[in-house]
Structure formats: structure tokens, C-alpha cells
Design a protein around this motif. Structure first.
Motif, PDB file in Angstrom:
ATOM      1  N   THR A  82      27.814  -0.255 -14.528  1.00  0.00           N
ATOM      2  CA  THR A  82      28.871   0.581 -13.950  1.00  0.00           C
ATOM      3  C   THR A  82      28.919   1.941 -14.627  1.00  0.00           C
ATOM      4  O   THR A  82      29.051   2.980 -13.961  1.00  0.00           O
ATOM      5  CB  THR A  82      30.238  -0.113 -14.069  1.00  0.00           C
ATOM      6  OG1 THR A  82      30.158  -1.412 -13.473  1.00  0.00           O
ATOM      7  CG2 THR A  82      31.331   0.690 -13.378  1.00  0.00           C
ATOM      8  N   SER A  91      33.518  -6.253 -13.108  1.00  0.00           N
ATOM      9  CA  SER A  91      33.138  -7.007 -11.915  1.00  0.00           C
ATOM     10  C   SER A  91      31.632  -7.053 -11.734  1.00  0.00           C
ATOM     11  O   SER A  91      30.927  -6.113 -12.068  1.00  0.00           O
ATOM     12  CB  SER A  91      33.776  -6.362 -10.672  1.00  0.00           C
ATOM     13  OG  SER A  91      33.367  -7.027  -9.498  1.00  0.00           O
ATOM     14  N   TRP A 104      32.383  -2.089   2.918  1.00  0.00           N
ATOM     15  CA  TRP A 104      32.813  -0.861   2.238  1.00  0.00           C
ATOM     16  C   TRP A 104      33.304   0.172   3.252  1.00  0.00           C
ATOM     17  O   TRP A 104      34.243   0.924   2.974  1.00  0.00           O
ATOM     18  CB  TRP A 104      31.670  -0.290   1.390  1.00  0.00           C
ATOM     19  CG  TRP A 104      30.511   0.243   2.174  1.00  0.00           C
ATOM     20  CD1 TRP A 104      29.350  -0.419   2.479  1.00  0.00           C
ATOM     21  CD2 TRP A 104      30.387   1.545   2.767  1.00  0.00           C
ATOM     22  NE1 TRP A 104      28.525   0.389   3.221  1.00  0.00           N
ATOM     23  CE2 TRP A 104      29.129   1.615   3.415  1.00  0.00           C
ATOM     24  CE3 TRP A 104      31.219   2.665   2.807  1.00  0.00           C
ATOM     25  CZ2 TRP A 104      28.682   2.737   4.095  1.00  0.00           C
ATOM     26  CZ3 TRP A 104      30.777   3.800   3.491  1.00  0.00           C
ATOM     27  CH2 TRP A 104      29.529   3.825   4.115  1.00  0.00           C
ATOM     28  N   GLN A 159      34.156   2.008  -8.738  1.00  0.00           N
ATOM     29  CA  GLN A 159      34.494   2.474 -10.088  1.00  0.00           C
ATOM     30  C   GLN A 159      33.710   3.748 -10.421  1.00  0.00           C
ATOM     31  O   GLN A 159      34.270   4.726 -10.918  1.00  0.00           O
ATOM     32  CB  GLN A 159      34.174   1.394 -11.129  1.00  0.00           C
ATOM     33  CG  GLN A 159      35.142   0.223 -11.163  1.00  0.00           C
ATOM     34  CD  GLN A 159      34.664  -0.851 -12.131  1.00  0.00           C
ATOM     35  OE1 GLN A 159      33.827  -1.680 -11.791  1.00  0.00           O
ATOM     36  NE2 GLN A 159      35.199  -0.819 -13.346  1.00  0.00           N
ATOM     37  N   TYR A 173      30.004  -3.580  -4.728  1.00  0.00           N
ATOM     38  CA  TYR A 173      30.861  -2.570  -4.110  1.00  0.00           C
ATOM     39  C   TYR A 173      32.108  -2.249  -4.934  1.00  0.00           C
ATOM     40  O   TYR A 173      32.715  -1.204  -4.735  1.00  0.00           O
ATOM     41  CB  TYR A 173      31.225  -2.988  -2.681  1.00  0.00           C
ATOM     42  CG  TYR A 173      30.027  -2.956  -1.765  1.00  0.00           C
ATOM     43  CD1 TYR A 173      29.466  -1.750  -1.359  1.00  0.00           C
ATOM     44  CD2 TYR A 173      29.424  -4.137  -1.339  1.00  0.00           C
ATOM     45  CE1 TYR A 173      28.346  -1.712  -0.546  1.00  0.00           C
ATOM     46  CE2 TYR A 173      28.301  -4.109  -0.516  1.00  0.00           C
ATOM     47  CZ  TYR A 173      27.766  -2.887  -0.126  1.00  0.00           C
ATOM     48  OH  TYR A 173      26.653  -2.847   0.673  1.00  0.00           O
ATOM     49  N   VAL A 174      32.466  -3.117  -5.843  1.00  0.00           N
ATOM     50  CA  VAL A 174      33.520  -2.772  -6.803  1.00  0.00           C
ATOM     51  C   VAL A 174      32.941  -1.826  -7.851  1.00  0.00           C
ATOM     52  O   VAL A 174      33.551  -0.808  -8.197  1.00  0.00           O
ATOM     53  CB  VAL A 174      34.099  -4.035  -7.465  1.00  0.00           C
ATOM     54  CG1 VAL A 174      34.957  -3.659  -8.684  1.00  0.00           C
ATOM     55  CG2 VAL A 174      34.946  -4.819  -6.466  1.00  0.00           C
ATOM     56  N   ARG A 175      31.774  -2.137  -8.361  1.00  0.00           N
ATOM     57  CA  ARG A 175      31.130  -1.257  -9.344  1.00  0.00           C
ATOM     58  C   ARG A 175      30.909   0.139  -8.770  1.00  0.00           C
ATOM     59  O   ARG A 175      31.123   1.147  -9.454  1.00  0.00           O
ATOM     60  CB  ARG A 175      29.791  -1.853  -9.786  1.00  0.00           C
ATOM     61  CG  ARG A 175      29.902  -3.057 -10.692  1.00  0.00           C
ATOM     62  CD  ARG A 175      28.512  -3.531 -11.090  1.00  0.00           C
ATOM     63  NE  ARG A 175      28.568  -4.592 -12.075  1.00  0.00           N
ATOM     64  CZ  ARG A 175      27.504  -5.204 -12.576  1.00  0.00           C
ATOM     65  NH1 ARG A 175      26.298  -4.835 -12.177  1.00  0.00           N
ATOM     66  NH2 ARG A 175      27.634  -6.159 -13.470  1.00  0.00           N
ATOM     67  N   VAL A 182      40.242  -5.421  -4.563  1.00  0.00           N
ATOM     68  CA  VAL A 182      39.985  -4.638  -5.775  1.00  0.00           C
ATOM     69  C   VAL A 182      39.377  -3.292  -5.399  1.00  0.00           C
ATOM     70  O   VAL A 182      39.808  -2.241  -5.894  1.00  0.00           O
ATOM     71  CB  VAL A 182      39.044  -5.398  -6.740  1.00  0.00           C
ATOM     72  CG1 VAL A 182      38.755  -4.548  -7.977  1.00  0.00           C
ATOM     73  CG2 VAL A 182      39.653  -6.736  -7.148  1.00  0.00           C
ATOM     74  N   ARG A 183      38.380  -3.315  -4.534  1.00  0.00           N
ATOM     75  CA  ARG A 183      37.788  -2.038  -4.103  1.00  0.00           C
ATOM     76  C   ARG A 183      38.829  -1.170  -3.416  1.00  0.00           C
ATOM     77  O   ARG A 183      38.875   0.040  -3.642  1.00  0.00           O
ATOM     78  CB  ARG A 183      36.597  -2.260  -3.172  1.00  0.00           C
ATOM     79  CG  ARG A 183      35.985  -0.896  -2.751  1.00  0.00           C
ATOM     80  CD  ARG A 183      34.763  -1.030  -1.895  1.00  0.00           C
ATOM     81  NE  ARG A 183      34.369   0.279  -1.370  1.00  0.00           N
ATOM     82  CZ  ARG A 183      33.368   1.025  -1.842  1.00  0.00           C
ATOM     83  NH1 ARG A 183      32.657   0.630  -2.874  1.00  0.00           N
ATOM     84  NH2 ARG A 183      33.090   2.197  -1.287  1.00  0.00           N
ATOM     85  N   ILE A 224      38.474  -3.318 -15.421  1.00  0.00           N
ATOM     86  CA  ILE A 224      37.732  -4.092 -14.425  1.00  0.00           C
ATOM     87  C   ILE A 224      36.300  -4.316 -14.899  1.00  0.00           C
ATOM     88  O   ILE A 224      35.585  -3.378 -15.228  1.00  0.00           O
ATOM     89  CB  ILE A 224      37.721  -3.353 -13.068  1.00  0.00           C
ATOM     90  CG1 ILE A 224      39.148  -3.193 -12.539  1.00  0.00           C
ATOM     91  CG2 ILE A 224      36.852  -4.102 -12.057  1.00  0.00           C
ATOM     92  CD1 ILE A 224      39.239  -2.286 -11.336  1.00  0.00           C
ATOM     93  N   VAL A 252      37.588  -9.503  -3.786  1.00  0.00           N
ATOM     94  CA  VAL A 252      36.875  -8.318  -4.303  1.00  0.00           C
ATOM     95  C   VAL A 252      37.117  -7.089  -3.440  1.00  0.00           C
ATOM     96  O   VAL A 252      37.081  -5.954  -3.931  1.00  0.00           O
ATOM     97  CB  VAL A 252      35.363  -8.594  -4.439  1.00  0.00           C
ATOM     98  CG1 VAL A 252      35.106  -9.577  -5.571  1.00  0.00           C
ATOM     99  CG2 VAL A 252      34.763  -9.103  -3.128  1.00  0.00           C
ATOM    100  N   TRP A 253      37.372  -7.295  -2.147  1.00  0.00           N
ATOM    101  CA  TRP A 253      37.629  -6.140  -1.280  1.00  0.00           C
ATOM    102  C   TRP A 253      39.003  -5.551  -1.563  1.00  0.00           C
ATOM    103  O   TRP A 253      39.204  -4.340  -1.408  1.00  0.00           O
ATOM    104  CB  TRP A 253      37.488  -6.525   0.186  1.00  0.00           C
ATOM    105  CG  TRP A 253      36.076  -6.831   0.568  1.00  0.00           C
ATOM    106  CD1 TRP A 253      35.556  -8.032   0.975  1.00  0.00           C
ATOM    107  CD2 TRP A 253      34.967  -5.918   0.545  1.00  0.00           C
ATOM    108  NE1 TRP A 253      34.212  -7.922   1.212  1.00  0.00           N
ATOM    109  CE2 TRP A 253      33.815  -6.635   0.962  1.00  0.00           C
ATOM    110  CE3 TRP A 253      34.829  -4.575   0.212  1.00  0.00           C
ATOM    111  CZ2 TRP A 253      32.559  -6.043   1.061  1.00  0.00           C
ATOM    112  CZ3 TRP A 253      33.569  -3.980   0.312  1.00  0.00           C
ATOM    113  CH2 TRP A 253      32.462  -4.704   0.729  1.00  0.00           C
TER     114      TRP A 253
END
Length: 240
Positions: free
Chosen positions: A212, A175, A110, A184, A179-181, A146-147, A173, A143-144
Motif C-alpha cells: 500500500t 487490508s 470500484w 488508500q 481495491y481497498v489498498r 471500507v473502500r 487499515i 470490503v466495499w
């Protein structure tokens, strides 16, 4: 060490690694390793302001030469590669996206992601085009990526011109990746501060999964830029 080099050689880079090691701080390294527990790379322990300073110096010279000769073998070298990438002045949109794509493939934490995203100095030259372009990141299996798209929207697109599209993208999204959550939730909390009416309505009608959504409410409640009455109202929206 002189970091403003037009052409970087393997010898220059070896000297650069020794220069980084000479600036390492064991105490900060230990502190940092707790903040980024998922990092698999060796950390030297150099603070972000110093890494940014180093990146700015490198970018004054042959920045692309540095990217070609360097490698992300250390946490700090990966971070500097991202900083330098964001500082390269581009003459066209295609070049800008090529540089971004290349580095986004390197993101593995992150901290690397967020530092890179907030340092994309050239993005403002291509704001509309890049907003459309990052849709591919949001649909990526990485996924990175997406973040990265979420943090880019948080940093550059939370205004009246983009907020509807941003919230629609966030809502699409679903997920499982922590780290995506978190991105968000962070985006939604920041959007609530900058575009309160649209975001308030969104919180009442959305497709976010429960973890989320609740994290977004938590981030809002933790914000110093939201008043207590509003925070108390937001707490009532939390899902159980």
C-alpha cells in the motif's frame, strides 16, 4: 422516454429497461468490461455521463419510488440506483444515512463505489456528523464499505480541518483487498496535493503495509500536480 415519474410501476420499469437497451453500445461495453474485470453483471455499454443524465431526470420525480421498483440486475441499473440515491434531497441526517447504508450494501465494483461516493450531493449538509458516521464503514467486514469510506474521505474531507483524522484512519487499515489498498494509495496521493506538509510528514512515519505504501508513492509520482523534484524525493522513500 419520460423519466420524471412521481410513482414508478413495474410496467414503467420494464419500459425503462428497454430504453436502456436501446442506448447500449457494444464497443463501449467491451472497453468497459476490461476496466471492470471483476464485475459479474451484464453490461449494456452506456457511458457514465449518460447514466448521470438519466439519474438526474429520475431524481426530479419519485426517486424513492424508483429505488423500490428497480433492481440491480444490470451493471447500469445498479449504477443508476447509486446515482439516484446520491441525488435524493433529505430533511434529516437519519434519512441520509439510511439511504447511504442501503446502497453501500449493493456496491460490488470500484466503479459503482466511486461513482456513488462522488455524487453524494447532500453530504455537505451533514459533513461533521457523517465523518463520524463513516467510521463504522471503515470497521466493516464488507470490503466495499471500507473502500466507500476511503473514497468519501478523499472526495469531501481532504482539508485542514480533517486531514489529521483522515490520515489516522487510513493508517489503521491493513487490508489484503486490492481495491481497498488502491483507495488508500489514491487518497494519500490526493492528500499530498491538497495538504502537502501533513501528508509529507505522514509518509515518513506510518504503519501502512509495504504494497500500500509503495502504491501511494507510485500514485504521487504519476500525479501531474506534483513537481519533478518532489517526485524524485518521493521515489527515494519507496520500500524494497
Amino acid at each position: 422516454m419520460d423519466l420524471v415519474l412521481n410513482v414508478w410501476t413495474s410496467g414503467d420499469y420494464a419500459d425503462f429497461i428497454e430504453y436502456l437497451k436501446s442506448n447500449a453500445c457494444e464497443k463501449y461495453r467491451d472497453f468497459q468490461s476490461h476496466l471492470i474485470p471483476d464485475s459479474k453483471e451484464i453490461m449494456l455499454g452506456i457511458k457514465i455521463p449518460e447514466l448521470r443524465k438519466i439519474g438526474r431526470e429520475i431524481a426530479k420525480g419519485g426517486a424513492e419510488s424508483f429505488l423500490k421498483i428497480s433492481s440491480p440486475g444490470l451493471y447500469e441499473t445498479r449504477m443508476i440506483r447509486g446515482i439516484v440515491t446520491g441525488l435524493i434531497k433529505t430533511c434529516d441526517f437519519e434519512k441520509f444515512t439510511q439511504l447511504c447504508d442501503a446502497f453501500i450494501c449493493e456496491i460490488n465494483s470500484w466503479a459503482i463505489c466511486d461513482t456513488f461516493c462522488c455524487g453524494l450531493k447532500e453530504l455537505k449538509k451533514y459533513k461533521d456528523e457523517y465523518f463520524e458516521y463513516i467510521q463504522k464503514y471503515l470497521q466493516s467486514d464488507n470490503v466495499w464499505a471500507v473502500r466507500a469510506a476511503l473514497v468519501i474521505m478523499l472526495d469531501y474531507y481532504l482539508d485542514d480541518n480533517y486531514i489529521d483524522a483522515v490520515l489516522k484512519r487510513v493508517d489503521a487499515i491493513d487490508s489484503e483487498f486490492y481495491y481497498v489498498r488502491m483507495a488508500q494509495a489514491w487518497l494519500i496521493a490526493t492528500a499530498f496535493v491538497k495538504c502537502e506538509n501533513k501528508t509529507r510528514a505522514y509518509l515518513l512515519d506510518n504503519s501502512l503495509n509495504d504494497p500500500t505504501f509503495n502504491k501511494a508513492i507510485q500514485k504521487c509520482v504519476e500525479s501531474r500536480r506534483i513537481d519533478e523534484n518532489t517526485k524524485n524525493y518521493l521515489k527515494t522513500l519507496k520500500r524494497h
